[in-house]
Design a protein around this motif. Sequence first.
Motif, PDB file in Angstrom:
ATOM      1  N   TYR A  27      -3.661   1.554  -5.474  1.00  0.00           N
ATOM      2  CA  TYR A  27      -4.624   0.484  -5.712  1.00  0.00           C
ATOM      3  C   TYR A  27      -6.028   0.910  -5.319  1.00  0.00           C
ATOM      4  N   LYS A  28      -6.958   0.627  -6.216  1.00  0.00           N
ATOM      5  CA  LYS A  28      -8.375   0.700  -5.888  1.00  0.00           C
ATOM      6  C   LYS A  28      -8.714  -0.689  -5.353  1.00  0.00           C
ATOM      7  N   VAL A  29      -9.215  -0.758  -4.134  1.00  0.00           N
ATOM      8  CA  VAL A  29      -9.463  -2.037  -3.468  1.00  0.00           C
ATOM      9  C   VAL A  29     -10.971  -2.242  -3.360  1.00  0.00           C
ATOM     10  N   PHE A  30     -11.466  -3.271  -4.047  1.00  0.00           N
ATOM     11  CA  PHE A  30     -12.896  -3.566  -4.083  1.00  0.00           C
ATOM     12  C   PHE A  30     -13.227  -4.676  -3.099  1.00  0.00           C
ATOM     13  N   GLY A  31     -14.218  -4.418  -2.255  1.00  0.00           N
ATOM     14  CA  GLY A  31     -14.697  -5.428  -1.325  1.00  0.00           C
ATOM     15  C   GLY A  31     -15.628  -6.404  -2.004  1.00  0.00           C
ATOM     16  N   MET A  32     -16.021  -7.434  -1.266  1.00  0.00           N
ATOM     17  CA  MET A  32     -16.908  -8.471  -1.795  1.00  0.00           C
ATOM     18  C   MET A  32     -18.285  -7.913  -2.153  1.00  0.00           C
ATOM     19  N   ASN A  33     -18.639  -6.775  -1.563  1.00  0.00           N
ATOM     20  CA  ASN A  33     -19.950  -6.179  -1.802  1.00  0.00           C
ATOM     21  C   ASN A  33     -19.918  -5.095  -2.895  1.00  0.00           C
ATOM     22  N   GLY A  34     -18.775  -4.882  -3.531  1.00  0.00           N
ATOM     23  CA  GLY A  34     -18.664  -3.900  -4.608  1.00  0.00           C
ATOM     24  C   GLY A  34     -18.182  -2.527  -4.169  1.00  0.00           C
ATOM     25  N   ASN A  35     -18.215  -2.230  -2.869  1.00  0.00           N
ATOM     26  CA  ASN A  35     -17.689  -0.946  -2.389  1.00  0.00           C
ATOM     27  C   ASN A  35     -16.171  -0.934  -2.523  1.00  0.00           C
ATOM     28  N   HIS A  36     -15.592   0.253  -2.598  1.00  0.00           N
ATOM     29  CA  HIS A  36     -14.142   0.313  -2.759  1.00  0.00           C
ATOM     30  C   HIS A  36     -13.538   1.498  -2.002  1.00  0.00           C
ATOM     31  N   ILE A  37     -12.225   1.388  -1.772  1.00  0.00           N
ATOM     32  CA  ILE A  37     -11.398   2.458  -1.227  1.00  0.00           C
ATOM     33  C   ILE A  37     -10.138   2.536  -2.082  1.00  0.00           C
ATOM     34  N   PHE A  38      -9.395   3.616  -1.939  1.00  0.00           N
ATOM     35  CA  PHE A  38      -8.163   3.796  -2.704  1.00  0.00           C
ATOM     36  C   PHE A  38      -6.981   3.907  -1.752  1.00  0.00           C
ATOM     37  N   PHE A  39      -5.933   3.145  -2.024  1.00  0.00           N
ATOM     38  CA  PHE A  39      -4.681   3.219  -1.276  1.00  0.00           C
ATOM     39  C   PHE A  39      -3.619   3.847  -2.179  1.00  0.00           C
ATOM     40  N   PRO A  40      -3.264   5.123  -1.948  1.00  0.00           N
ATOM     41  CA  PRO A  40      -2.221   5.731  -2.772  1.00  0.00           C
ATOM     42  C   PRO A  40      -0.830   5.244  -2.374  1.00  0.00           C
TER      43      PRO A  40
ATOM     44  N   ALA B 244     -11.412   3.325   6.681  1.00  0.00           N
ATOM     45  CA  ALA B 244     -11.545   4.749   6.394  1.00  0.00           C
ATOM     46  C   ALA B 244     -11.355   4.983   4.896  1.00  0.00           C
ATOM     47  N   ASP B 245     -12.000   6.018   4.402  1.00  0.00           N
ATOM     48  CA  ASP B 245     -11.921   6.338   2.984  1.00  0.00           C
ATOM     49  C   ASP B 245     -10.610   7.002   2.591  1.00  0.00           C
ATOM     50  N   ARG B 246      -9.778   7.379   3.584  1.00  0.00           N
ATOM     51  CA  ARG B 246      -8.515   8.064   3.288  1.00  0.00           C
ATOM     52  C   ARG B 246      -7.503   7.792   4.389  1.00  0.00           C
ATOM     53  N   ASN B 247      -6.262   8.136   4.114  1.00  0.00           N
ATOM     54  CA  ASN B 247      -5.174   7.957   5.082  1.00  0.00           C
ATOM     55  C   ASN B 247      -5.273   8.993   6.197  1.00  0.00           C
ATOM     56  N   LEU B 248      -4.677   8.689   7.306  1.00  0.00           N
ATOM     57  CA  LEU B 248      -4.621   9.613   8.425  1.00  0.00           C
ATOM     58  C   LEU B 248      -3.922  10.898   7.984  1.00  0.00           C
ATOM     59  N   GLY B 249      -4.591  12.025   8.148  1.00  0.00           N
ATOM     60  CA  GLY B 249      -4.045  13.319   7.772  1.00  0.00           C
ATOM     61  C   GLY B 249      -4.261  13.719   6.325  1.00  0.00           C
ATOM     62  N   ALA B 250      -4.873  12.865   5.519  1.00  0.00           N
ATOM     63  CA  ALA B 250      -5.081  13.172   4.099  1.00  0.00           C
ATOM     64  C   ALA B 250      -6.381  13.952   3.909  1.00  0.00           C
ATOM     65  N   SER B 251      -6.315  15.033   3.152  1.00  0.00           N
ATOM     66  CA  SER B 251      -7.508  15.831   2.883  1.00  0.00           C
ATOM     67  C   SER B 251      -8.398  15.181   1.816  1.00  0.00           C
ATOM     68  N   LEU B 252      -7.814  14.310   1.003  1.00  0.00           N
ATOM     69  CA  LEU B 252      -8.533  13.583  -0.047  1.00  0.00           C
ATOM     70  C   LEU B 252      -8.085  12.124  -0.059  1.00  0.00           C
ATOM     71  N   PRO B 253      -8.942  11.210  -0.526  1.00  0.00           N
ATOM     72  CA  PRO B 253      -8.522   9.808  -0.618  1.00  0.00           C
ATOM     73  C   PRO B 253      -7.351   9.571  -1.561  1.00  0.00           C
ATOM     74  N   SER B 254      -7.100  10.490  -2.472  1.00  0.00           N
ATOM     75  CA  SER B 254      -6.073  10.288  -3.489  1.00  0.00           C
ATOM     76  C   SER B 254      -4.687  10.790  -3.090  1.00  0.00           C
TER      77      SER B 254
ATOM     78  N   CYS C  20      -9.236 -11.052   0.716  1.00  0.00           N
ATOM     79  CA  CYS C  20     -10.679 -11.105   0.453  1.00  0.00           C
ATOM     80  C   CYS C  20     -11.163  -9.986  -0.471  1.00  0.00           C
ATOM     81  N   CYS C  21     -10.259  -9.143  -0.933  1.00  0.00           N
ATOM     82  CA  CYS C  21     -10.641  -8.034  -1.809  1.00  0.00           C
ATOM     83  C   CYS C  21      -9.919  -8.146  -3.148  1.00  0.00           C
TER      84      CYS C  21
END
Length: 190
Positions: free
Chosen positions: A112-125, A20-30, A94-95
Amino acid sequence: MSKKVISYQAVDLGLSVLWADRNLGASLPSVDGYHYRWGELSLWENENFYYQKGVFDNMPNNIVGNPNFDAARYECGEPWRLPSLSEINELIHCCTWIWQEADDVNFVLSGYKVFGMNGNHIFFPVSGQGEGLMEDESFIEDFDIYGCYWSGNLCEDKNMACELRFRKEAISVSPQWRSRGNCIRPVCIK
């Protein structure tokens, strides 16, 4: 507290599951979103409440996808669920993890901005952790230092569950008391 209606986006990092692009209950990924005790569907209140409810000994060792214990499945429905321990290890190993400092102007937490092997990323605040055994001592500890996220698996010591835990200097899987309040990052099958 009324539930927010949140639309989670599935991000393909080239791993076995979509994150998921964000945490459970988060209105934004940040932002951090909600904190939960392991295996509970209600929001974290305090540690003492967990033991008083009598559910501590009646949970399976693996709650991944179980709608009675997996808050991600309960809140978001299928196909969303808690990540397994092996899926968290895959994310760690692997990221590429790049630390981002807080941006007070835009109210963005460090993390952390977490980048996958394919270049896509998500953010873990950084999310901190709910703790405190007395009703008047409940608080989110280290909310600006640690990121603490549940897996759906217990540790060898059944009093503890496995969590993804990070700070600026380290990323690991750690055992944590099940009564603590951690964030959840949902995953789903490709």
